[in-house]
Enzyme design. Structure first.
Site, PDB file in Angstrom:
ATOM      1  N   ASP A  97       8.647  -3.624  -2.730  1.00  0.00           N
ATOM      2  CA  ASP A  97       7.483  -3.626  -1.837  1.00  0.00           C
ATOM      3  C   ASP A  97       6.425  -4.637  -2.279  1.00  0.00           C
ATOM      4  OD1 ASP A  97       8.784  -1.496  -0.722  1.00  0.00           O
ATOM      5  OD2 ASP A  97       7.100  -0.085  -0.894  1.00  0.00           O
ATOM      6  N   ASP A  98       5.504  -4.883  -1.362  1.00  0.00           N
ATOM      7  CA  ASP A  98       4.230  -5.588  -1.591  1.00  0.00           C
ATOM      8  C   ASP A  98       4.332  -7.114  -1.680  1.00  0.00           C
ATOM      9  OD1 ASP A  98       3.291  -3.030  -1.643  1.00  0.00           O
ATOM     10  OD2 ASP A  98       2.479  -3.086  -3.683  1.00  0.00           O
TER      11      ASP A  98
ATOM     12  N   HIS B  42       5.805  -3.853   5.540  1.00  0.00           N
ATOM     13  CA  HIS B  42       5.037  -2.917   4.715  1.00  0.00           C
ATOM     14  C   HIS B  42       3.583  -2.965   5.187  1.00  0.00           C
ATOM     15  CE1 HIS B  42       4.509  -0.404   1.250  1.00  0.00           C
ATOM     16  NE2 HIS B  42       3.878  -1.285   0.503  1.00  0.00           N
TER      17      HIS B  42
ATOM     18  N   HIS C  89      -1.721  -3.477   4.091  1.00  0.00           N
ATOM     19  CA  HIS C  89      -1.480  -2.396   3.143  1.00  0.00           C
ATOM     20  C   HIS C  89      -2.506  -1.267   3.213  1.00  0.00           C
ATOM     21  CE1 HIS C  89      -0.045  -0.500  -0.598  1.00  0.00           C
ATOM     22  NE2 HIS C  89       1.039  -1.220  -0.425  1.00  0.00           N
TER      23      HIS C  89
ATOM     24  N   HIS D 164       8.472  -2.792  -7.029  1.00  0.00           N
ATOM     25  CA  HIS D 164       7.520  -3.756  -6.457  1.00  0.00           C
ATOM     26  C   HIS D 164       7.809  -5.150  -7.012  1.00  0.00           C
ATOM     27  CE1 HIS D 164       5.656   0.187  -5.905  1.00  0.00           C
ATOM     28  NE2 HIS D 164       5.060  -0.347  -4.840  1.00  0.00           N
TER      29      HIS D 164
HETATM   30 ZN    ZN Z   1       2.868  -0.971  -1.246  1.00  0.00          ZN
END
Ligand code: ZN
Length: 445
Positions: free
Chosen positions: A248-249, A299, A303, A391
C-alpha cells in the site's frame, strides 16, 4: 348466384400460377410483400399450411378486431404482452375474416434464453378476394421461455453481480477512446443495466449487448469477461498453499523500484494499492509496477478515513479524481479498492462498484519500521490463502522482503495476485480478507 366474373378470371390465373409454382400452392407468395389475391375459400387452407410448415405450437385467439394465430416454437410457452400488442396492431383495417398469423422464430441463447423474431402475415377478404400480406420481420429481442422479455434477473442472481457486469461494461466503454475527466465521470454514472428488472440488453453466444432507450447498442461486453458473474457460476479460488503479498501507499520514487527488483529476482507477483497523490508524482514508477506483471488497485487519492467523508467527497476519492488519475496513468479503470486503514462502510460501497480488498496478515511494518520485526510478524501470522499487508514506502519493508519471501517459499508457499487467489469473481459491496473469507460490507460504525 353464379361465380362473379372477377373470380372466374382469378381461377384461370391461379391455375397458371400453380403450374409455374410447381404445385406448391402458396409458395410463390412467400417472398412477396405486396398484396396478393387468392381464392376466398382458400383462407383456411392458407392458414393451415402456415401452421403445418412450422412444426410448432399453434395458439388461436379471437379479438374484437379479428383472429390472431400465434405460431410458437416449442421452447416458448406463451406469447408476451409485446407480441400480443404487435400482432393486434398488425390486424388489417378493412375487409372481413381478418386474420393475423404471428410466427415466432427463436435462436437459443445462454441461460435458457432465446432470441426471438416475428413475422406477421395478415389475411382478409375484400371484394371476394383473399388479401394476403407478409410483413417485414420484427425483432423481439432476448426472451424468456414464457415469451416475456428477458430481465437482468435472468442473467445474474443478485444486485452485486449486476453492478459487477455494469463495471465491466464501463471498462469496455472507457477503452474505446481518450476520455476527459467529465466523460469518464459520465461513463461511471450512466445507468446501463439499471436494476434487476431491466430488459435493455441482448444476449448472444459471444456477448452481452446493453442497449439504450432507442434500442441502439451502447456497449457490447464479451461474455468471457463476465461469465463468472452469471447465474450458476461461482468463484474458483486458487487451492493449496498460496498467499498474496500486497503493498500500500505507493508508488514511491525510491522504495517502490527497490521492491520491484526484489520481486522480479524472486519471480514473485504481488498486488499494489496506489494512492492518487503518488500516481500523480511517480507515474513512470507506477507503469513500472504494471510492466512487472503485478496486479494494481487503488488506495484512494489522498488516503483519508473514508467513513468520515461526505458522500461526494468519498466518491471523489474513489471514482472522481482517483479514477481519472488512475486512467491517465494506465488508460483503464481501476478494479480493486483497498480503503485506507481498512475503513469502509456500506454508505460508501453503495456508490462505487469496486470490491474492497482487506488483509488477514498485517506485517505492521508501518508501526515497527524494523526488518526483523516485520519478518517475525509475517512468519507468525501467515497462513494458506492469506492476504498479507505491507507498505512499499517503508525502507524497513524493502530490507525485510527478501527474507520474508525466502522463508515463505521454504515453507512451500506460492505467491499470487489478489484476484487470482480469490478466484476472479470479486463483487462490489463485499470486502475480502483472504481465501474463503468474504463479508458483505455493513453500515459501519
Ligand atoms: Zn495506507
Amino acid at each position: 348466384m353464379g361465380i362473379p366474373k372477377s373470380f372466374r378470371r382469378w381461377l384461370l390465373l391461379a391455375a397458371a400460377l400453380l403450374i409455374v409454382g410447381g404445385g406448391t400452392g402458396y409458395g410463390y407468395l412467400n417472398h412477396q410483400r405486396q398484396v396478393a389475391a387468392v381464392a376466398p375459400h382458400q383462407l383456411a387452407a392458407a392458414i393451415t399450411q402456415a401452421k403445418h410448415a412450422s412444426h410448432s405450437r399453434v395458439v388461436t385467439k379471437q379479438t374484437k378486431a379479428g383472429t390472431v394465430i400465434y405460431i410458437l416454437p416449442k421452447n416458448i410457452t406463451a406469447q408476451s404482452a409485446a407480441l400480443k400488442h404487435a400482432a393486434e396492431a398488425a390486424m388489417p383495417t378493412s375487409g372481413s375474416h381478418k386474420t393475423v398469423v404471428a410466427k415466432l422464430a427463436t435462436a437459443a441463447r445462454p441461460l435458457a434464453l432465446s432470441e426471438s423474431e416475428v413475422t406477421f402475415t395478415t389475411y382478409s377478404i375484400r371484394h371476394q378476394q383473399l388479401r394476403r400480406h407478409q410483413s417485414a420481420r420484427q425483432d423481439f429481442g432476448t426472451v424468456q421461455a414464457n415469451g416475456q422479455p428477458a430481465t437482468v434477473a435472468d442473467l445474474v442472481s443478485d444486485d452485486y453481480s449486476r453492478r459487477a457486469i455494469n463495471y465491466v461494461a464501463r471498462q469496455v466503454l472507457t477503452k474505446a477512446k481518450q476520455q476527459s475527466a467529465d466523460s469518464l465521470n459520465l461513463l461511471l454514472t450512466m445507468p446501463l443495466l439499471a436494476n434487476m428488472q431491466a430488459t435493455n440488453f441482448r444476449l448472444d453466444s459471444k456477448a452481452l449487448a446493453i442497449t439504450n432507450r432507442q434500442h441502439k447498442v451502447q456497449v457490447r461486453v464479451p461474455l468471457t469477461d463476465i461469465t463468472t458473474y452469471l447465474h450458476g457460476q461461482q468463484a474458483h479460488p486458487l487451492p493449496g498453499k498460496v498467499i498474496a503479498l500486497t503493498f500500500d501507499d505507493g508508488p514511491n520514487g525510491t522504495t517502490t523500484p527497490q521492491i520491484l527488483k526484489i520481486l522480479a529476482a524472486a519471480k514473485v507477483k504481488a498486488t499494489f494499492f496506489m494512492v492518487g497523490t503518488g500516481l500523480s508524482t511517480f507515474p513512470a514508477v507506477a507503469r513500472q509496477v504494471q510492466a512487472g506483471g503485478h496486479e494494481l488497485g487503488i488506495h484512494t487519492y489522498d488516503h483519508p478515513f473514508l467513513p468520515k467523508l461526505s458522500t461526494p467527497a468519498a466518491n471523489d476519492e474513489i471514482n472522481g479524481k482517483m479514477a481519472f488519475t488512475y486512467y491517465q496513468v494506465f488508460g483503464e479503470l481501476p478494479t480493486l479498492l483497498r480503503p485506507p486503514y481498512g475503513a469502509i462502510a456500506s454508505t460508501i460501497t453503495q456508490h462505487e462498484d469496486l470490491p474492497t480488498i482487506q488483509w488477514a496478515t498485517d506485517s505492521q511494518d508501518w508501526r515497527s519500521r524494523n526488518a526483523r520485526a516485520i519478518y517475525n510478524r509475517i512468519n507468525a501470522t501467515a497462513y494458506p490463502g492469506s492476504i498479507i499487508l505491507m507498505h512499499d514506502i517503508q525502507p524497513a519493508t524493502v530490507q525485510a522482503l527478501p527474507r520474508v519471501i525466502q522463508s515463505l517459499k521454504a515453507q512451500g508457499y506460492q505467491f499470487t495476485t489478489v484476484s487470482q487467489l480469490l478466484g476472479n469473481r470479486l463483487l462490489p459491496g463485499y470486502e475480502y480478507f483472504g481465501r474463503g473469507d468474504e463479508r458483505l460490507v455493513t453500515t459501519g460504525k
